[in-house]
Design a protein around this motif. Structure first.
Motif, PDB file in Angstrom:
ATOM      1  N   LEU A 206      -2.183  -9.414  -7.178  1.00  0.00           N
ATOM      2  CA  LEU A 206      -3.530  -8.899  -7.460  1.00  0.00           C
ATOM      3  C   LEU A 206      -3.963  -8.246  -6.417  1.00  0.00           C
ATOM      4  O   LEU A 206      -4.721  -7.138  -6.812  1.00  0.00           O
ATOM      5  CB  LEU A 206      -4.222 -10.520  -7.739  1.00  0.00           C
ATOM      6  N   LEU A 207      -3.732  -8.554  -5.246  1.00  0.00           N
ATOM      7  CA  LEU A 207      -4.374  -8.005  -4.088  1.00  0.00           C
ATOM      8  C   LEU A 207      -3.850  -6.558  -3.833  1.00  0.00           C
ATOM      9  O   LEU A 207      -4.394  -5.435  -3.417  1.00  0.00           O
ATOM     10  CB  LEU A 207      -4.249  -8.683  -2.709  1.00  0.00           C
ATOM     11  N   SER A 208      -2.566  -6.222  -4.200  1.00  0.00           N
ATOM     12  CA  SER A 208      -1.970  -5.039  -4.049  1.00  0.00           C
ATOM     13  C   SER A 208      -2.059  -4.020  -5.147  1.00  0.00           C
ATOM     14  O   SER A 208      -1.895  -2.890  -5.119  1.00  0.00           O
ATOM     15  CB  SER A 208      -0.116  -5.416  -3.919  1.00  0.00           C
ATOM     16  N   GLY A 209      -2.522  -4.702  -6.237  1.00  0.00           N
ATOM     17  CA  GLY A 209      -2.929  -3.683  -7.457  1.00  0.00           C
ATOM     18  C   GLY A 209      -1.512  -3.514  -8.258  1.00  0.00           C
ATOM     19  O   GLY A 209      -1.437  -2.443  -9.004  1.00  0.00           O
ATOM     20  N   ALA A 210      -0.623  -4.464  -8.140  1.00  0.00           N
ATOM     21  CA  ALA A 210       0.607  -3.968  -8.678  1.00  0.00           C
ATOM     22  C   ALA A 210       0.794  -4.126 -10.157  1.00  0.00           C
ATOM     23  O   ALA A 210      -0.317  -4.563 -10.924  1.00  0.00           O
ATOM     24  CB  ALA A 210       1.685  -5.147  -8.444  1.00  0.00           C
ATOM     25  N   ASP A 211       1.528  -3.294 -10.791  1.00  0.00           N
ATOM     26  CA  ASP A 211       1.402  -2.832 -12.175  1.00  0.00           C
ATOM     27  C   ASP A 211       2.196  -4.169 -12.918  1.00  0.00           C
ATOM     28  O   ASP A 211       1.926  -4.595 -14.128  1.00  0.00           O
ATOM     29  CB  ASP A 211       2.348  -1.818 -12.538  1.00  0.00           C
TER      30      ASP A 211
ATOM     31  N   ASP B 116      -0.484 -19.881 -16.063  1.00  0.00           N
ATOM     32  CA  ASP B 116      -0.842 -19.937 -14.892  1.00  0.00           C
ATOM     33  C   ASP B 116      -1.158 -18.395 -14.213  1.00  0.00           C
ATOM     34  O   ASP B 116      -2.057 -18.156 -13.393  1.00  0.00           O
ATOM     35  CB  ASP B 116      -0.213 -20.803 -13.970  1.00  0.00           C
ATOM     36  N   ALA B 117      -0.241 -17.656 -14.325  1.00  0.00           N
ATOM     37  CA  ALA B 117      -0.165 -16.234 -13.766  1.00  0.00           C
ATOM     38  C   ALA B 117      -1.177 -15.490 -14.397  1.00  0.00           C
ATOM     39  O   ALA B 117      -2.278 -14.885 -13.592  1.00  0.00           O
ATOM     40  CB  ALA B 117       1.024 -15.678 -14.310  1.00  0.00           C
ATOM     41  N   ARG B 118      -1.611 -15.750 -15.810  1.00  0.00           N
ATOM     42  CA  ARG B 118      -2.820 -14.983 -16.205  1.00  0.00           C
ATOM     43  C   ARG B 118      -3.962 -15.499 -15.882  1.00  0.00           C
ATOM     44  O   ARG B 118      -5.132 -14.778 -15.959  1.00  0.00           O
ATOM     45  CB  ARG B 118      -2.713 -15.247 -17.662  1.00  0.00           C
ATOM     46  N   ARG B 119      -4.295 -16.814 -15.342  1.00  0.00           N
ATOM     47  CA  ARG B 119      -5.528 -17.302 -14.929  1.00  0.00           C
ATOM     48  C   ARG B 119      -5.786 -16.532 -13.343  1.00  0.00           C
ATOM     49  O   ARG B 119      -6.970 -16.413 -13.162  1.00  0.00           O
ATOM     50  CB  ARG B 119      -5.340 -18.868 -14.612  1.00  0.00           C
ATOM     51  N   ILE B 120      -4.677 -15.811 -12.900  1.00  0.00           N
ATOM     52  CA  ILE B 120      -5.036 -15.540 -11.735  1.00  0.00           C
ATOM     53  C   ILE B 120      -5.140 -13.679 -11.793  1.00  0.00           C
ATOM     54  O   ILE B 120      -5.856 -13.240 -11.219  1.00  0.00           O
ATOM     55  CB  ILE B 120      -3.902 -15.791 -10.753  1.00  0.00           C
ATOM     56  N   LEU B 121      -4.261 -13.215 -12.617  1.00  0.00           N
ATOM     57  CA  LEU B 121      -4.081 -11.723 -12.750  1.00  0.00           C
ATOM     58  C   LEU B 121      -4.911 -11.120 -13.764  1.00  0.00           C
ATOM     59  O   LEU B 121      -5.396 -11.973 -14.717  1.00  0.00           O
ATOM     60  CB  LEU B 121      -2.780 -11.316 -13.075  1.00  0.00           C
ATOM     61  N   PRO B 122      -5.510 -10.052 -13.611  1.00  0.00           N
ATOM     62  CA  PRO B 122      -6.101  -9.318 -14.835  1.00  0.00           C
ATOM     63  C   PRO B 122      -5.011  -9.016 -16.048  1.00  0.00           C
ATOM     64  O   PRO B 122      -3.966  -9.099 -15.804  1.00  0.00           O
ATOM     65  CB  PRO B 122      -6.287  -7.970 -14.063  1.00  0.00           C
ATOM     66  N   ASP B 123      -5.916  -8.804 -17.215  1.00  0.00           N
ATOM     67  CA  ASP B 123      -4.953  -8.916 -18.435  1.00  0.00           C
ATOM     68  C   ASP B 123      -4.073  -7.498 -18.414  1.00  0.00           C
ATOM     69  O   ASP B 123      -3.177  -7.582 -19.267  1.00  0.00           O
ATOM     70  CB  ASP B 123      -5.864  -8.794 -19.659  1.00  0.00           C
ATOM     71  N   ASP B 124      -4.218  -6.646 -17.378  1.00  0.00           N
ATOM     72  CA  ASP B 124      -3.560  -5.175 -17.609  1.00  0.00           C
ATOM     73  C   ASP B 124      -2.492  -5.415 -16.707  1.00  0.00           C
ATOM     74  O   ASP B 124      -1.776  -4.269 -16.582  1.00  0.00           O
ATOM     75  CB  ASP B 124      -4.594  -4.081 -17.399  1.00  0.00           C
ATOM     76  N   VAL B 125      -1.970  -6.535 -16.020  1.00  0.00           N
ATOM     77  CA  VAL B 125      -0.755  -6.406 -15.310  1.00  0.00           C
ATOM     78  C   VAL B 125       0.224  -6.960 -16.189  1.00  0.00           C
ATOM     79  O   VAL B 125       0.017  -8.019 -16.845  1.00  0.00           O
ATOM     80  CB  VAL B 125      -1.058  -7.499 -14.208  1.00  0.00           C
ATOM     81  N   LEU B 126       1.513  -6.340 -16.091  1.00  0.00           N
ATOM     82  CA  LEU B 126       2.647  -6.856 -16.895  1.00  0.00           C
ATOM     83  C   LEU B 126       3.160  -7.872 -16.187  1.00  0.00           C
ATOM     84  O   LEU B 126       3.209  -8.154 -15.118  1.00  0.00           O
ATOM     85  CB  LEU B 126       3.480  -5.538 -17.194  1.00  0.00           C
ATOM     86  N   LEU B 127       4.018  -8.718 -17.036  1.00  0.00           N
ATOM     87  CA  LEU B 127       4.556 -10.157 -16.683  1.00  0.00           C
ATOM     88  C   LEU B 127       6.183  -9.680 -16.875  1.00  0.00           C
ATOM     89  O   LEU B 127       6.472  -9.409 -18.198  1.00  0.00           O
ATOM     90  CB  LEU B 127       4.097 -11.369 -17.193  1.00  0.00           C
ATOM     91  N   GLY B 128       6.866 -10.261 -15.961  1.00  0.00           N
ATOM     92  CA  GLY B 128       8.428 -10.332 -16.223  1.00  0.00           C
ATOM     93  C   GLY B 128       8.876 -11.750 -15.935  1.00  0.00           C
ATOM     94  O   GLY B 128       8.281 -12.269 -15.160  1.00  0.00           O
TER      95      GLY B 128
ATOM     96  N   ASP C 125       0.778  -0.956   0.122  1.00  0.00           N
ATOM     97  CA  ASP C 125      -0.011   0.121   0.021  1.00  0.00           C
ATOM     98  C   ASP C 125       0.956   1.472  -0.240  1.00  0.00           C
ATOM     99  O   ASP C 125       0.811   2.237  -0.625  1.00  0.00           O
ATOM    100  CB  ASP C 125      -0.959  -0.129   1.230  1.00  0.00           C
ATOM    101  N   LEU C 126       2.006   1.239   0.721  1.00  0.00           N
ATOM    102  CA  LEU C 126       2.690   2.264   0.931  1.00  0.00           C
ATOM    103  C   LEU C 126       3.746   2.499  -0.541  1.00  0.00           C
ATOM    104  O   LEU C 126       3.915   3.652  -0.885  1.00  0.00           O
ATOM    105  CB  LEU C 126       3.745   2.114   2.140  1.00  0.00           C
ATOM    106  N   LEU C 127       4.013   1.457  -1.180  1.00  0.00           N
ATOM    107  CA  LEU C 127       4.746   1.604  -2.389  1.00  0.00           C
ATOM    108  C   LEU C 127       3.638   2.075  -3.435  1.00  0.00           C
ATOM    109  O   LEU C 127       4.202   2.733  -4.126  1.00  0.00           O
ATOM    110  CB  LEU C 127       5.219   0.107  -2.561  1.00  0.00           C
ATOM    111  N   ALA C 128       2.555   1.561  -3.578  1.00  0.00           N
ATOM    112  CA  ALA C 128       1.430   1.863  -4.364  1.00  0.00           C
ATOM    113  C   ALA C 128       1.566   3.393  -4.433  1.00  0.00           C
ATOM    114  O   ALA C 128       1.194   4.043  -5.577  1.00  0.00           O
ATOM    115  CB  ALA C 128       0.248   1.081  -4.375  1.00  0.00           C
ATOM    116  N   ASP C 129       1.168   3.877  -3.093  1.00  0.00           N
ATOM    117  CA  ASP C 129       0.994   5.387  -2.934  1.00  0.00           C
ATOM    118  C   ASP C 129       2.187   6.291  -3.533  1.00  0.00           C
ATOM    119  O   ASP C 129       2.059   7.339  -4.250  1.00  0.00           O
ATOM    120  CB  ASP C 129       1.090   5.803  -1.537  1.00  0.00           C
TER     121      ASP C 129
END
Length: 226
Positions: free
Chosen positions: A88-93, A106-118, A65-69
């Protein structure tokens, strides 16, 4: 000023422009997490990844939450490591994955499509696979031995040169033991983007250290920033 909506297009644009990526723990020993990440972003860090194996998930989310802010204040990206549920819960980019973590599917099954993967890679073959995968970027390394990855053999700058010779059309970062003294070697090998840890986390002046690293990175060609 209204913050930019964190759409997939915005995140991809920020990633294309990104050159300096920082991994940090929650700085429990110093208690200065917010001041630290603000200083890092001010110094030119484009992405900050929170990676702290000592935190339980609940405590980790409080630090996210602090990092997101901070990321929203500075208009920069922030990343989670390994755990798609935390991302997912943190709203990470960004969710960053290792070779033995979740697959992209598998990551995409959990995450929204607008989250980037590295994805972390440790040799040319893994880098080529990541280049052709659904990952939005990949890292090559560790270039030099690093205590953050004990027991992991260093790839040397040769691996950086091998990846550079492939001319990947997605962002890639050199990682592992990079600091203000060694960054010139990975740049000479063909890297224009780097991931650092101790070079900033152990600096007396994180903002100045980030600026010094950023100053040694070549300007990205416009095609890479588009």
């Amino acid at each position: 000023m209204t913050p930019e909506p964190r759409t997939l297009e915005w995140r991809r644009d920020q990633l294309q422009r990104a050159q300096l990526y920082l991994c940090t723990d929650a700085r429990l020993g110093t208690g200065d997490f917010v001041d630290f990440v603000d200083a890092a972003y001010r110094g030119g860090v484009d992405i900050i990844q929170l990676r702290d194996k000592h935190l339980d998930a609940g405590d980790e989310l409080e630090y996210f939450d602090l990092l997101a802010d901070a990321a929203h204040r500075h208009g920069r990206l922030f990343a989670a490591n390994d755990r798609a549920d935390v991302a997912l819960l943190s709203g990470a980019d960004v969710l960053h994955l290792g070779q033995r973590d979740l697959s992209d599917d598998d990551a995409r099954r959990i995450l929204p499509d607008d989250v980037l993967l590295g994805r972390s890679t440790h040799n040319r073959i893994q880098a080529q696979f990541a280049w052709g995968s659904a990952a939005d970027y990949f890292c090559i390394g560790p270039v030099w031995p690093t205590p953050t990855k004990p027991g992991r053999a260093a790839t040397g700058v040769e691996a950086v040169a091998q990846v550079a010779a492939l001319h990947p059309d997605k962002p890639w970062f050199a990682i592992g033991g990079i600091n203000v003294h060694t960054v010139r070697d990975v740049v000479a090998a063909g890297a224009s983007r780097i991931v650092v840890v101790r070079a900033i986390t152990q600096a007396e002046d994180p903002e100045a250290s980030a600026r010094a690293l950023r100053a040694q990175l070549p300007q990205l060609p416009s095609a890479q920033r588009a």
